[in-house]
Write an enzyme that holds these catalytic residues in place. Structure first.
Site, short mmCIF file in Angstrom:
data_model
loop_
_atom_site.label_atom_id
_atom_site.label_comp_id
_atom_site.label_asym_id
_atom_site.label_seq_id
_atom_site.Cartn_x
_atom_site.Cartn_y
_atom_site.Cartn_z
N GLU A 1 9.03 -0.46 7.12
CA GLU A 1 8.44 -0.79 7.28
C GLU A 1 7.86 -2.16 8.19
O GLU A 1 6.84 -2.64 8.80
CB GLU A 1 7.71 -1.44 6.25
CG GLU A 1 5.67 -0.47 5.95
CD GLU A 1 4.91 0.14 4.78
OE1 GLU A 1 5.82 -0.38 3.69
OE2 GLU A 1 3.57 0.11 5.19
N GLU B 1 1.33 -13.11 0.24
CA GLU B 1 1.95 -14.49 -0.36
C GLU B 1 3.92 -13.96 -0.84
O GLU B 1 4.69 -14.61 -0.70
CB GLU B 1 1.61 -14.09 -1.23
CG GLU B 1 -0.04 -15.19 -1.33
CD GLU B 1 -0.79 -14.53 -0.12
OE1 GLU B 1 -0.75 -13.13 -0.38
OE2 GLU B 1 -2.14 -15.10 0.23
C1 LIG Z 1 -5.02 -1.15 5.43
C2 LIG Z 1 -4.13 -1.22 4.25
C3 LIG Z 1 -3.52 0.47 3.90
C4 LIG Z 1 -2.86 0.31 3.21
N1 LIG Z 1 -2.03 1.28 3.19
C5 LIG Z 1 -1.01 1.65 1.88
C6 LIG Z 1 -0.21 3.33 2.02
O1 LIG Z 1 -0.36 3.74 2.22
N2 LIG Z 1 0.04 3.35 0.77
C7 LIG Z 1 0.37 2.98 -0.59
O2 LIG Z 1 0.52 2.96 -1.48
N3 LIG Z 1 -0.11 1.57 -0.05
C8 LIG Z 1 -1.14 1.00 0.18
N4 LIG Z 1 -1.32 -0.46 1.04
C9 LIG Z 1 -1.56 -0.60 -0.47
C10 LIG Z 1 -0.83 -2.78 -0.33
O3 LIG Z 1 0.52 -2.23 0.00
C11 LIG Z 1 -1.03 -3.25 -1.42
O4 LIG Z 1 -2.75 -3.43 -1.02
C12 LIG Z 1 -0.32 -4.71 -1.20
O5 LIG Z 1 0.78 -4.35 -1.75
C13 LIG Z 1 -1.14 -5.41 -2.46
O6 LIG Z 1 -1.04 -4.80 -3.60
P1 LIG Z 1 -2.39 -5.26 -4.56
O7 LIG Z 1 -3.83 -4.98 -3.01
O8 LIG Z 1 -2.97 -4.32 -5.43
O9 LIG Z 1 -2.96 -6.86 -4.43
P2 LIG Z 1 -2.68 -7.82 -5.71
O10 LIG Z 1 -1.10 -7.49 -6.27
O11 LIG Z 1 -2.83 -7.58 -6.97
O12 LIG Z 1 -2.50 -8.58 -4.69
C14 LIG Z 1 -3.62 -10.28 -5.36
C15 LIG Z 1 -3.15 -11.29 -4.77
O13 LIG Z 1 -2.14 -12.18 -5.38
C16 LIG Z 1 -1.38 -12.38 -4.64
N5 LIG Z 1 0.01 -12.24 -5.76
C17 LIG Z 1 0.29 -11.01 -6.51
N6 LIG Z 1 1.71 -11.33 -6.76
C18 LIG Z 1 2.04 -12.53 -6.46
C19 LIG Z 1 3.45 -13.32 -6.39
N7 LIG Z 1 3.73 -13.23 -7.29
N8 LIG Z 1 3.17 -14.57 -5.76
C20 LIG Z 1 2.38 -14.69 -5.13
N9 LIG Z 1 1.27 -14.51 -4.76
C21 LIG Z 1 0.94 -13.47 -5.75
C22 LIG Z 1 -0.97 -11.68 -3.97
O14 LIG Z 1 -0.35 -11.82 -2.54
C23 LIG Z 1 -2.57 -10.77 -3.56
O15 LIG Z 1 -3.11 -12.04 -2.42
C24 LIG Z 1 -2.81 -0.40 1.90
C25 LIG Z 1 -3.48 -1.52 1.58
C26 LIG Z 1 -4.16 -2.31 3.26
C27 LIG Z 1 -4.80 -3.58 3.19
#
Ligand SMILES: Cc1cc2nc3c(=O)[nH]c(=O)nc-3n(C[C@H](O)[C@H](O)[C@H](O)COP(=O)(O)OP(=O)(O)OC[C@H]3O[C@@H](n4cnc5c(N)ncnc54)[C@H](O)[C@@H]3O)c2cc1C
Length: 388
Positions: free
Chosen positions: A243, A372
């Site tokens: 990916e 990040e």
């Molecule tokens: C358009 C789109 C399509 C998607 N499609 C899919 C899909 O098909 N299937 C699927 O399973 N998921 C999908 N996702 C989900 C995507 O994988 C997650 O949104 C992503 O992994 C971030 O997780 P979260 O949204 O829970 O944010 P969080 O993990 O809660 O993060 C919130 C913020 O904190 C920061 N952060 C978190 N941990 C750390 C760290 N250790 N160090 C520094 N910064 C950190 C992150 O960078 C972010 O800015 C999609 C997301 C989008 C926007």
């Protein structure tokens, strides 16, 4: 050094160019985030398959062309230059398929790959959960073994295309006593299965590009398990590598946007030149798209010599997602208030595509692992810095 395509590569380019000229729909398809548009894109996958262009890198006996990475880059350059439709089965063809080829049984490959290549089965990815996004090892959605079935309970979220897709690949906690990366299992399941509820999520543009998925005692046969029970994490990490690596976003996509941006700038030059920083941003966009292309060719050559992509996948992901933002922000600045026209607005013409692209570009630094997290990977695995 002589940088030139081989006669075989040139012939390949000629063949795909001629085929696309004949088959790319004259009128753009509706967006695949509507039921009608989704079906149009599914039909397009079938058309691609009829020409053996739906999965060019797959082996020939599985419906592909056995194309190497350079041929794939050539295919993508022609595909984007021809203005061909977006790929509704990207999750299947580019992510799940290589994983299936590496970890699937012969039966699973025969069962899933031909239907995927033909657009008969469109796939969604079910990894993220509320509370398990960046911290994917926090997955809680359960898959409890009962005889030759798994019983799934819990929730997934942000699953792209899941509103109208046919199948889901996902990771589930099969060992209730396990922690973190242990005890996770990779399963393939039909989204029509009894006990599944799909709740669409509205995007910034008002359409439903992704969904929440709820599982209430959903029964999945053990035959739908990819790899061993409890081995889901290492299999999923292989998928994540595909990916973030080369396949999710080819450089051609950004080269084409850069060309469109130059055309936009030229059409609005009189007003755009009032702000010299706009010209710089257009030039930087073009140079960065070219640099990313050349770097990808270098990576493809390295992989062809047996190299591994490794943590470099993370640098790629940051480069293309930030470049996409720069290009669309620049287009918005050039367009001024006209940039706010939705594609459906009566006077939008082609301009509406810029707003759509701008809104989608906001998601680039988030999906496929946030930037990040990619920076953490680069710091730890490429630069050898201590863990934060
Ligand atoms: C358009 C789109 C399509 C998607 N499609 C899919 C899909 O098909 N299937 C699927 O399973 N998921 C999908 N996702 C989900 C995507 O994988 C997650 O949104 C992503 O992994 C971030 O997780 P979260 O949204 O829970 O944010 P969080 O993990 O809660 O993060 C919130 C913020 O904190 C920061 N952060 C978190 N941990 C750390 C760290 N250790 N160090 C520094 N910064 C950190 C992150 O960078 C972010 O800015 C999609 C997301 C989008 C926007």
């Amino acid at each position: 050094m002589k940088l030139e395509y081989t006669p075989r590569q040139k012939a390949f380019r000629k063949e795909i160019r001629a085929w696309l000229k004949k088959h790319v729909p004259k009128k753009p398809l509706e967006t695949f985030d509507t039921p009608a548009g989704f079906e149009q894109h599914r039909q397009w996958e079938a058309t691609l398959f009829s020409g053996r262009w739906s999965a060019v890198t797959w082996p020939k006996d599985m419906g592909g062309r056995g194309a190497d990475l350079i041929e794939w880059l050539i295919f993508e350059e022609e595909y984007w230059a021809a203005g061909a439709p977006l790929r509704v089965n990207q999750n299947g063809v580019f992510l799940l398929a290589p994983t299936l080829m590496e970890f699937g049984t012969a039966e699973q490959k025969a069962r899933f790959l031909p239907r995927m290549a033909a657009g008969q089965d469109i796939w969604a990815q079910g990894w993220s959960e509320p509370g398990a996004g960046s911290d994917l090892a926090a997955i809680r959605c359960k898959a409890e073994r009962e005889g030759d079935e798994y019983v799934i309970n819990g929730q997934k979220t942000w699953s792209t295309r899941a509103v109208w897709a046919d199948w889901l690949f996902g990771m589930f906690r099969s060992d209730p006593n396990s922690q973190r990366h242990q005890g996770l299992t990779f399963l393939l399941l039909p989204l029509m299965a009894r006990g599944i509820t799909i709740r669409p999520i509205k995007q910034l543009n008002g359409l439903t590009g992704f969904a929440e998925i709820f599982f209430d005692n959903v029964r999945v046969p053990v035959a739908n398990r990819l790899g061993d029970e409890g081995a889901g994490w290492s299999i999923a990490m292989a998928t994540a590598g595909f990916e973030r690596g080369l396949m999710l976003r080819s450089p051609a996509r950004f080269q084409q946007t850069a060309k469109n941006l130059i055309a936009l700038y030229q059409a609005h030059r009189k007003t755009a030149d009032q702000d010299p920083s706009l010209r710089d941003a257009v030039l930087k966009s073009w140079m960065d798209a070219e640099a990313y292309t050349l770097a990808t060719y270098a990576t493809a050559c390295r992989l062809a010599r047996g190299g591994q992509i490794g943590a470099e996948a993370s640098t790629n992901k940051i480069v293309w997602s930030e470049l996409d933002l720069l290009m669309h922000e620049t287009a918005m600045r050039i367009l001024g208030a006209r940039g706010e026209l939705m594609p459906s607005a009566p006077d939008a013409g082609d301009l509406g595509n810029w707003l759509d692209g701008f809104l989608f570009a906001q998601a680039g630094p988030i999906y496929a692992g946030t930037n990040e997290i990619q920076r953490n990977i680069i710091a730890e695995r490429m630069l050898g810095l201590p863990r934060a």
